[in-house]
Design a protein around this motif. Sequence first.
Motif, mmCIF file in Angstrom:
data_model
loop_
_atom_site.group_PDB
_atom_site.id
_atom_site.type_symbol
_atom_site.label_atom_id
_atom_site.label_comp_id
_atom_site.label_asym_id
_atom_site.label_seq_id
_atom_site.Cartn_x
_atom_site.Cartn_y
_atom_site.Cartn_z
ATOM 1 N N UNK A 51 -0.718 -29.764 36.446
ATOM 2 C CA UNK A 51 -0.034 -29.510 35.189
ATOM 3 C C UNK A 51 -0.787 -30.189 34.050
ATOM 4 N N UNK A 52 -1.010 -29.457 32.968
ATOM 5 C CA UNK A 52 -1.644 -30.001 31.772
ATOM 6 C C UNK A 52 -0.633 -29.985 30.639
ATOM 7 N N UNK A 53 -0.393 -31.160 30.048
ATOM 8 C CA UNK A 53 0.515 -31.276 28.904
ATOM 9 C C UNK A 53 -0.304 -31.787 27.724
ATOM 10 N N UNK A 87 -3.113 -21.206 33.108
ATOM 11 C CA UNK A 87 -1.994 -20.276 32.953
ATOM 12 C C UNK A 87 -1.010 -20.887 31.957
ATOM 13 N N UNK A 88 -0.643 -20.185 30.892
ATOM 14 C CA UNK A 88 0.335 -20.736 29.950
ATOM 15 C C UNK A 88 1.643 -21.091 30.657
ATOM 16 N N UNK A 132 7.838 -29.070 47.995
ATOM 17 C CA UNK A 132 6.781 -28.064 47.825
ATOM 18 C C UNK A 132 7.314 -26.735 47.299
ATOM 19 N N UNK A 133 6.579 -26.170 46.369
ATOM 20 C CA UNK A 133 6.898 -24.871 45.785
ATOM 21 C C UNK A 133 5.889 -23.866 46.322
ATOM 22 N N UNK A 134 6.363 -22.908 47.083
ATOM 23 C CA UNK A 134 5.459 -22.041 47.835
ATOM 24 C C UNK A 134 4.542 -21.193 46.966
ATOM 25 N N UNK A 135 4.963 -20.898 45.733
ATOM 26 C CA UNK A 135 4.144 -20.033 44.888
ATOM 27 C C UNK A 135 3.564 -20.777 43.697
ATOM 28 N N UNK A 136 3.507 -22.095 43.790
ATOM 29 C CA UNK A 136 2.833 -22.857 42.750
ATOM 30 C C UNK A 136 3.769 -23.575 41.801
ATOM 31 N N UNK A 137 3.158 -24.322 40.900
ATOM 32 C CA UNK A 137 3.893 -25.103 39.905
ATOM 33 C C UNK A 137 4.768 -24.184 39.060
ATOM 34 N N UNK A 138 5.994 -24.638 38.795
ATOM 35 C CA UNK A 138 6.921 -23.847 37.991
ATOM 36 C C UNK A 138 7.938 -24.758 37.336
#
Length: 208
Positions: free
Chosen positions: A168-170, A185-186, A133-139
Amino acid sequence: SALRGLGGGIASLVTLPLRIARRKRARTDAFRPGGPFAVRLAAMPVCVQIGDTVLVHGGLLESHVAEGLEDLNRQTSAWLQDRGPRPAFLSGPASPLWMRDYSQPSPTPEASDELDRVLRLLGARRMVVGHTPQLKGINAHVTGDGMEVWRCDTGMSSSMMGGPPECLEILGDGRVHVLTCTGAVPGTVRSPESQWDVVSVCDIDAAI
């Protein structure tokens, strides 16, 4: 009477572990190799490559991809169907399902180099993982060679840590966006880490 009520309560307490044990046994039987749920899982790949993107739960090492992704999927599927032994690569912290090498806020230089080599072997440019888990979101972590690993587990479940709902959108042209409740978000805003304050839950709770 009160005594009968007390006796019934004690009897319930005595039989409770037995009922729990039966439920656990049923779950174990369902998921053991050859069980009905294991057979369903056998149809799901451990990892998959779509164009220049590789998707896997934890991550992939050179040793995992030496024989190709299909070999990982084939061996795992055979084991789940009780048609072969448990693959050694599924066990331990270096497993494609459990590894976290690429998911720490700043992977070690050795892990970053490994990511480069794995993606080159596969003819890919990015890996998409979950598990940590990433506490501040996808990165993303971006290597010196421009390869990417996108860390997409936000711990959004309320039973986990109630992290932000994101995905995530690719796009076909290679552009990446993080879709959030307030809009897209870009991807460049979420990578490299120097532009984004990344915190991994594993830095806070080692039991995750």
